[in-house]
Design a protein around this motif. Structure first.
Motif: not given
Length: 413
Positions: A83-91, A96-97, A198-206, A213-217
């Motif tokens: 779950s910690a990888q959500v901050a890096r690559v997105g939910a 999906a993986l 993966y294809r149908l889930l909306p992407r997060e904004t930048s 990402s800042a929180s993941a640090q």
């Protein structure tokens, strides 16, 4: 992320400006519900295949129990790390993986040649799948309006009973025609569906990704920083006790009804199965109460207190099948329904960039620890003081203490 649905203007206060309301994220709800249903369908195949596994691989029930404990033990480690990888690559990517990897390991169980290979595939598949609920719950909560959020999460969590129901429809004919190995091959069908998720889930904004990402640090240490430490630890212990109460009963209820009530296996299964189906009402009921009348925390406390009283009544009072169905069915509404609102309460105590980590650490990991510990403690207690006293002295107090801990949380701003 692009808004879904229409956006209405909501006044902040009399005479004030208006802001755009957050639309209901229907697409996220449907796709994450699908992911949860598919994952639970895969994992529940193990329960239906146990008799065939024991015969074919020549192992006993204690080994099956050890395998279940090992699966939950690995989930304690896997859920926070993944779950910690959500901050890096997105939910969407993590979900999906995780669906694909867990389904692949489920499929590989069909080709296991011995206990070791089967056990590794089972433990890996279950451990990876454990991250799907906290990540999807946090993802949905982040993109949902506060009013209505509990109901959305309650619907999403119905993926657990839905998965078991769908699996029962598939497992029965497969077991009869092709044996237990065929049930696990369903996992290979789920793998390509993960790409659709993966294809149908909306992407997060930048900007949202940048905040994560800042929180993941800061890593998982952020959950134990400052005032968050008390909240994290309180939820963690509460979820441990609550998960332990479920784990210490759900594995043993059919045996309880057979040995204590004297029912045959078919009747005991009917009592438990029908009661679980009725329990789905509790998911929606808790969410509705928390939206319309009580706060999230107050709803959890009420649900758990009523659940503890219902458990005690179910253990000692019924004297017939119909009385057991009524008592345990009413109890499951509160006992299992509390889980959806507990997760919602947990998620809303943390900022969006920490929700996946909080749900995995204080939620899934602690629940899994309860599932590892309580079945062993309950089994040992039953040998000394019997079923009824064991449930009364271990399970009921665990539920009550969990309610007290949730009730002690500071008021959310």
């Amino acid at each position: 992320m692009q808004p879904e649905g229409t956006t209405a203007a909501v006044p902040l206060a009399p005479g004030s400006a208006t802001v755009a309301a957050v639309p209901i994220p229907w697409r996220i709800l449907i796709i994450t519900l699908l992911a949860s249903t598919l994952s639970n369908m895969d994992q529940s195949m193990f329960g239906y295949a146990v008799p065939g596994i024991m015969t074919d691989l020549k192992i006993g029930l204690p080994s099956i129990g050890l395998l279940i404990s090992a699966s939950f033990a690995f989930a304690i480690i896997a859920a926070p790390l993944i779950s910690a990888q959500v901050a890096r690559v997105g939910a969407p990517t993590v979900l999906a993986l995780s669906v694909a990897a867990s389904a692949l390991f489920v499929g590989l169980q069909a080709f296991a040649s011995g206990v070791m290979s089967f056990g590794v595939a089972r433990v890996m598949g279950f451990g990876i799948s454990a991250v799907i609920i906290p990540v999807s719950g946090a993802y949905l909560a982040t993109h949902s309006p506060e009013r209505g959020r509990a109901m959305l999460i309650a619907v999403q969590q119905c993926g657990y009973p839905l998965g078991w129901f769908v699996a029962s429809l598939l497992a029965a004919p497969l077991l009869q025609s092709h044996g237990w190995r065929a049930t696990f091959m369903v996992g290979f069908v789920v793998v390509p569906l993960s790409f659709l998720i993966y294809r149908l889930l909306p992407r997060e904004t930048s900007s949202f990704t940048a905040a994560k990402s800042a929180s993941a640090q800061a890593g998982l240490k952020s959950l134990l920083a400052g005032d968050r430490a008390r909240i994290t630890l309180t939820f963690g212990v509460a979820f441990f006790l609550y998960g332990g109460a479920i784990g210490g009963t759900s594995f043993y209820l059919p045996t309880f009804f057979q040995q204590v009530r004297g029912y045959d296996a078919a009747t005991a299964t009917q009592v438990v199965g029908l009661s679980y189906a009725v329990g789905m009402i509790g998911y929606m009921g808790a969410a509705l109460v928390s939206e319309m009348w009580l706060s999230r925390v107050a709803t959890v406390v009420v649900w758990l207190v009523v659940a503890s009283a219902g458990l005690l009544a179910t253990i000692w009072l019924p004297h017939s099948v119909h009385q057991d169905m009524l008592a345990f069915g009413a109890t499951t509404i509160f006992f299992y329904g509390a889980s959806s609102i507990m997760l919602t309460a947990l998620l809303e105590y943390f900022p969006s960039q920490l929700r996946s980590a909080a749900a995995a650490v204080a939620g899934t990991a602690c629940i899994s620890l309860g599932f590892v510990v309580f079945p062993l403690i309950t089994a040992a207690a039953v040998g000394r003081i019997g079923w009824s006293m064991s449930f009364s002295c271990l399970i009921v107090p665990a539920v009550l203490i969990s309610a007290m801990l949730i009730g002690s949380l500071p008021r959310r701003r």
